[in-house]
Every structure is written in C-alpha cells, then in structure tokens.
Design an enzyme around this catalytic site. Structure first.
Site, PDB file in Angstrom:
ATOM      1  N   CYS A 119      93.880  82.994  30.908  1.00  0.00           N
ATOM      2  CA  CYS A 119      92.762  82.301  30.254  1.00  0.00           C
ATOM      3  C   CYS A 119      92.888  80.801  30.537  1.00  0.00           C
ATOM      4  O   CYS A 119      93.987  80.246  30.491  1.00  0.00           O
ATOM      5  CB  CYS A 119      92.771  82.549  28.748  1.00  0.00           C
ATOM      6  SG  CYS A 119      92.601  84.294  28.349  1.00  0.00           S
ATOM      7  N   CYS A 122      94.752  78.348  27.845  1.00  0.00           N
ATOM      8  CA  CYS A 122      95.967  78.781  27.151  1.00  0.00           C
ATOM      9  C   CYS A 122      97.230  78.480  27.945  1.00  0.00           C
ATOM     10  O   CYS A 122      97.312  78.802  29.137  1.00  0.00           O
ATOM     11  CB  CYS A 122      95.859  80.286  26.879  1.00  0.00           C
ATOM     12  SG  CYS A 122      97.369  81.022  26.235  1.00  0.00           S
ATOM     13  N   GLU A 182      99.538  89.694  25.963  1.00  0.00           N
ATOM     14  CA  GLU A 182      98.376  90.493  25.578  1.00  0.00           C
ATOM     15  C   GLU A 182      98.896  91.821  24.992  1.00  0.00           C
ATOM     16  O   GLU A 182      99.372  92.693  25.724  1.00  0.00           O
ATOM     17  CB  GLU A 182      97.497  90.735  26.822  1.00  0.00           C
ATOM     18  CG  GLU A 182      96.420  91.782  26.676  1.00  0.00           C
ATOM     19  CD  GLU A 182      95.573  91.655  25.410  1.00  0.00           C
ATOM     20  OE1 GLU A 182      94.988  90.604  25.160  1.00  0.00           O
ATOM     21  OE2 GLU A 182      95.517  92.650  24.650  1.00  0.00           O
ATOM     22  N   LEU A 237      86.965  86.125  21.386  1.00  0.00           N
ATOM     23  CA  LEU A 237      85.627  86.159  22.000  1.00  0.00           C
ATOM     24  C   LEU A 237      85.343  84.857  22.771  1.00  0.00           C
ATOM     25  O   LEU A 237      85.146  84.875  23.977  1.00  0.00           O
ATOM     26  CB  LEU A 237      84.580  86.413  20.905  1.00  0.00           C
ATOM     27  CG  LEU A 237      83.158  86.686  21.386  1.00  0.00           C
ATOM     28  CD1 LEU A 237      83.091  87.940  22.225  1.00  0.00           C
ATOM     29  CD2 LEU A 237      82.202  86.809  20.184  1.00  0.00           C
ATOM     30  N   ASN A 318      93.096  73.674  20.778  1.00  0.00           N
ATOM     31  CA  ASN A 318      94.361  72.937  20.680  1.00  0.00           C
ATOM     32  C   ASN A 318      94.749  72.439  22.065  1.00  0.00           C
ATOM     33  O   ASN A 318      94.849  73.249  22.981  1.00  0.00           O
ATOM     34  CB  ASN A 318      95.497  73.850  20.193  1.00  0.00           C
ATOM     35  CG  ASN A 318      95.274  74.306  18.765  1.00  0.00           C
ATOM     36  OD1 ASN A 318      94.899  73.528  17.913  1.00  0.00           O
ATOM     37  ND2 ASN A 318      95.492  75.585  18.516  1.00  0.00           N
TER      38      ASN A 318
HETATM   39  N1  SAH Z   1      96.602  87.499  24.092  1.00  0.00           N
HETATM   40  C1  SAH Z   1      96.014  87.733  22.840  1.00  0.00           C
HETATM   41  C2  SAH Z   1      96.853  87.243  21.678  1.00  0.00           C
HETATM   42  C3  SAH Z   1      97.600  85.954  21.877  1.00  0.00           C
HETATM   43  S1  SAH Z   1      96.633  84.484  22.007  1.00  0.00           S
HETATM   44  C4  SAH Z   1      94.642  87.123  22.775  1.00  0.00           C
HETATM   45  O1  SAH Z   1      94.284  86.369  23.671  1.00  0.00           O
HETATM   46  O2  SAH Z   1      93.904  87.453  21.857  1.00  0.00           O
HETATM   47  C5  SAH Z   1      96.239  84.175  20.299  1.00  0.00           C
HETATM   48  C6  SAH Z   1      94.950  83.394  20.090  1.00  0.00           C
HETATM   49  O3  SAH Z   1      95.104  82.018  20.493  1.00  0.00           O
HETATM   50  C7  SAH Z   1      93.787  83.933  20.905  1.00  0.00           C
HETATM   51  O4  SAH Z   1      92.631  84.039  20.113  1.00  0.00           O
HETATM   52  C8  SAH Z   1      93.640  82.877  21.957  1.00  0.00           C
HETATM   53  O5  SAH Z   1      92.387  82.898  22.543  1.00  0.00           O
HETATM   54  C9  SAH Z   1      93.950  81.633  21.182  1.00  0.00           C
HETATM   55  N2  SAH Z   1      94.215  80.457  22.016  1.00  0.00           N
HETATM   56  C10 SAH Z   1      94.765  80.415  23.243  1.00  0.00           C
HETATM   57  N3  SAH Z   1      94.822  79.140  23.701  1.00  0.00           N
HETATM   58  C11 SAH Z   1      94.290  78.351  22.738  1.00  0.00           C
HETATM   59  C12 SAH Z   1      94.083  76.939  22.613  1.00  0.00           C
HETATM   60  N4  SAH Z   1      94.451  76.087  23.555  1.00  0.00           N
HETATM   61  N5  SAH Z   1      93.501  76.495  21.473  1.00  0.00           N
HETATM   62  C13 SAH Z   1      93.158  77.355  20.463  1.00  0.00           C
HETATM   63  N6  SAH Z   1      93.348  78.680  20.534  1.00  0.00           N
HETATM   64  C14 SAH Z   1      93.913  79.187  21.648  1.00  0.00           C
HETATM   65 FE1  SF4 Z   2      94.655  84.657  27.273  1.00  0.00          FE
HETATM   66 FE2  SF4 Z   2      95.930  85.485  25.043  1.00  0.00          FE
HETATM   67 FE3  SF4 Z   2      97.110  85.670  27.436  1.00  0.00          FE
HETATM   68 FE4  SF4 Z   2      96.742  83.280  26.364  1.00  0.00          FE
HETATM   69  S1  SF4 Z   2      98.040  84.887  25.574  1.00  0.00           S
HETATM   70  S2  SF4 Z   2      96.349  83.866  28.523  1.00  0.00           S
HETATM   71  S3  SF4 Z   2      94.792  83.575  25.321  1.00  0.00           S
HETATM   72  S4  SF4 Z   2      95.264  86.741  26.797  1.00  0.00           S
END
Ligand code: SAH
Ligand code: SF4
Length: 377
Positions: A119, A122, A182, A237, A318
């Site tokens: 993503c 992240c 994930e 989402l 963040n």
């Molecule tokens: N991989 C799973 C769970 C871990 S991430 C997922 O993506 O749902 C946990 C949450 O943190 C997710 O909703 C993700 O989209 C969010 N997240 C990731 N990077 C972020 C950022 N820089 N600022 C705010 N939320 C973030």
């Molecule tokens: Fe995306 Fe969740 Fe993996 Fe970060 S931890 S790359 S938000 S799927």
C-alpha cells in the site's frame, strides 16, 4: 509459548502424566509467569529442564519504546508502548500497546514479517514480505504485554500515596490484528492464535474483544464468514472508487470494490455482525465533500438493507517519513493528513446520512507506533 497439544507430546516423551501439560500451558497463558521458578504448582526440580526445553516465549524483546519504565507510568503519561521483538531466525517485528486508561489496554499485533500488499501510504508495505508468523509468535506478542501489565504498579489518576488503591496490575483487554502484515494471507495461523487467546482454560479473552483488519482479501473474508468465532472484522477501504483505491492499494486490482463489497455484504448476512471500515483521510485526495458523498453513495449501493451494520472509522494519515514514493497520477506532491476541522466535516456529512462514524484518535506518532508506521525505523 507452546500449544497444549505440543506440551502433551512433550510430557508423554518425558513420561509425565497428561495433566502436567495443562499446568505448564496455564503457567504461561493464564498465570503469566516470566520464569519457571514462578510456577509453584510444578515440582522445583523441574525448573531447570523447563527453562532449557520449554521457553516461555518464542520471541525475544529487543527494545521497548519509549523506554523500559514506560509501563509503570500512568496511562496518561505513556499511552503508547512499542516493543521490537526478535524472532528465532533474527527477524524483527513490532507490536504496540495502546492504553486508553487503566481499564482498557489494546495490543496491536503483527501477523507477518513485513507485508506483500505494498500500500502506497504504509511503512510496513515498503519492507516487502519476508514470512508468516506462527500462531505461537502471534500469541507471544500479546503475552509479553500481558506479563508487563500484570507486573505494573502504575498510579491511576487520583492516586493517593497514603493508600494502596490505584496500585493495581492491569490486563490486556483488547487485541487488534493491525500490526505488520495482512492477516488473511496468514489465515490458518491467525485463526489458531485467536483460538488460543480465547481459550477459557488459558488466556481467556472474548472473541468480541478482538478485531481482524484486512486490506480486502476476498477469499479470506468469505472463509471468515463461515468461522464459528465472533471476532470483529475491519476492512481497510480508504477510497470510494476503484481508480483511486487501485493507486493507493494495489490489492484493489485483484479484488476491486465490486468484488470486495459484495463479499462484505455476504459476511454481514451470515454473521449479522457490524463491519468496521477503516478510512484514512488524505488531504486533497479523498477529503472533499464530493469524495464523502461518493463514499455515502457507495455504502448505500452495496449495503442498502444493512446500513445499521456499517461503521466507518476515520483516521488522519500518519506520516511515515520520506521514502514513500507517491503513486503516479495523483496530482499532489505528498500525503498529508487533513486538518481536524476537515476530518470533523467528513464525519458530520457521514452522520447526516445516518452512517455510524468514529474519528479514530491518533496514538503513538512520537515513537513511530501509529497505524502504518511499523517497521519505519
Ligand atoms: N494489513 C491489514 C492490517 C494492518 S494495517 C490492513 O491493511 O488492514 C492496519 C491499518 O493501518 C489499516 O487500516 C491500514 O490501512 C492503516 N494504515 C496503514 N498506513 C497508514 C498510515 N500511514 N496512516 C494511517 N493509517 C495507516
Ligand atoms: Fe497495506 Fe496493511 Fe500491508 Fe500496510 S500492512 S501494506 S496497510 S496491507
């Protein structure tokens, strides 16, 4: 920790009666011992062999942030604590404790070393994927915090030095599978970890106090709908159309909204449980009035008779430092969180459309422990 089954095998090999396996298992998961000498129900002359053969944890604490003493400060002074763990094969994973007050302690656990989903926003995504964590490694992250909390003598607000009231050990009350990785790409181990953590004879945390968050792995959602566990589901989402979502989250190319949302609807139908939609707000990208209206329309299209089960959690982005190349074609220079006022406006619009919404309080930014920041330093 080890599972009860593997301890039963161990006891058999050592010619020990079966009930000893349960005592050993409970010493770790229920009594939260940190050393075998604390297991008074077991013969003293076993301690040495237990120390050698049955490690209390599969993980080693490498670093505690902000510092080792943080757990003993009041939750208001140290509301986020991060542990970097070292695995048996020398990998590092991170786990976060969020202390809302003395009575609510949420542990955010990692399910994989790194993450393959990439993503754009992240930090964990930048690491790439190394391996899945075992069920034991997932449980051990929780147990480490449980042991720390169990040993706390933190002062609660209103504490008076003249009385003992307020010097109480605390407990882990909630678990979110929202750390690195994930969860639905490590499905079996995550479900096994949930079962161990829920075990009435062991850690005994209710399913409803746990939440799995997925980036939208459709087969995982469908499988989860058929599990006989009441753990909460959260869906990341973050966008209300495929064009933007695919730029932010490559997983959307494989499971676009027209596949993802019907799977969520089916989950709701089968379980009658609320689903939490995590929605990061990015300034200038998805925080406008039009974007919010598109989100409302999307929800109403896919969940026409299930709106009471839709709950949107708004999170301001963040920062994850430099090194986050923006997806092409976004027409902005960097990811930024909108102002508090803008986030509030988005929440108001959703609310006016009868959508349940919570603005998620930002925890842990100062120690890189907030959502999406794990693995960034
Ligand atoms: N991989 C799973 C769970 C871990 S991430 C997922 O993506 O749902 C946990 C949450 O943190 C997710 O909703 C993700 O989209 C969010 N997240 C990731 N990077 C972020 C950022 N820089 N600022 C705010 N939320 C973030
Ligand atoms: Fe995306 Fe969740 Fe993996 Fe970060 S931890 S790359 S938000 S799927």
């Amino acid at each position: 920790m080890q599972t009860l089954e593997s301890l039963q095998v161990w006891c058999k090999k050592k010619n020990l009666p079966n009930y000893r396996a349960k005592q050993i298992y409970q010493a770790i998961t229920k009594n939260l011992i940190s050393n075998w000498s604390e297991a008074l129900e077991l013969p003293k002359d076993w301690h040495e062999i237990l120390n050698k053969e049955i490690p209390i944890s599969t993980l080693r604490v490498k670093k505690i942030l902000p510092d080792e003493g943080a757990i003993n400060r009041a939750p208001t002074d140290a509301n986020t604590i991060k542990i970097a763990f070292q695995t048996h094969d020398d990998l590092i994973i991170e786990t976060v404790l969020m202390r809302h007050d003395r009575d609510r302690n949420t542990v955010c656990v990692s399910t994989q070393v790194g993450c393959a989903m990439n993503c754009a926003f992240c930090a964990t995504g930048k690491l790439g994927f190394t391996r899945n964590l075992s069920a034991e490694e997932i449980v051990d992250q929780v147990l480490e915090f449980a042991r720390l909390l169990n040993a706390t003598r933190c002062r609660t607000p209103g504490y008076s030095p003249m009385s003992d009231i307020g010097i109480m050990p605390s407990k882990v009350t909630n678990i979110v599978f929202m750390g690195m990785g994930e969860p639905f790409l490590n499905y079996e181990n995550v479900i096994e970890a949930i079962k161990i953590l829920n075990d009435k004879d062991g850690f005994n945390l209710g399913h409803r106090h746990m939440t799995i968050s997925t980036s939208g792995i459709v087969p995982g959602i469908l499988k989860f709908a058929d599990e006989d566990i009441q753990t909460n589901l959260a869906i990341s989402l973050h966008a209300s159309n495929n064009k933007l979502r695919s730029k932010l989250m490559p997983v959307n190319k494989k499971y676009p909204l027209e596949k993802l949302l019907p799977a969520v609807s089916l989950y709701m139908k089968k379980t009658n449980r609320k689903v939490f939609f995590e929605y990061i707000l990015f300034a200038g990208i998805n925080d406008s009035r039009e974007s919010t209206e598109e989100l409302v329309a999307l929800m109403k299209t896919y969940f026409p008779n299930q709106m009471q089960l839709v709950h949107i959690n708004l999170i301001g982005y963040n920062p994850i430092g430099s090194g986050a190349p923006l997806p092409t074609g976004l027409e902005i220079e960097k990811f930024e969180s909108p102002s508090k006022e803008t986030i509030k406006k988005v929440a108001d619009t959703l609310q006016k459309n009868s959508i349940l919404v919570t603005i998620r309080y930002h925890f842990g930014g100062e120690i890189n422990a907030a959502c999406g920041q794990l693995g960034s330093k």
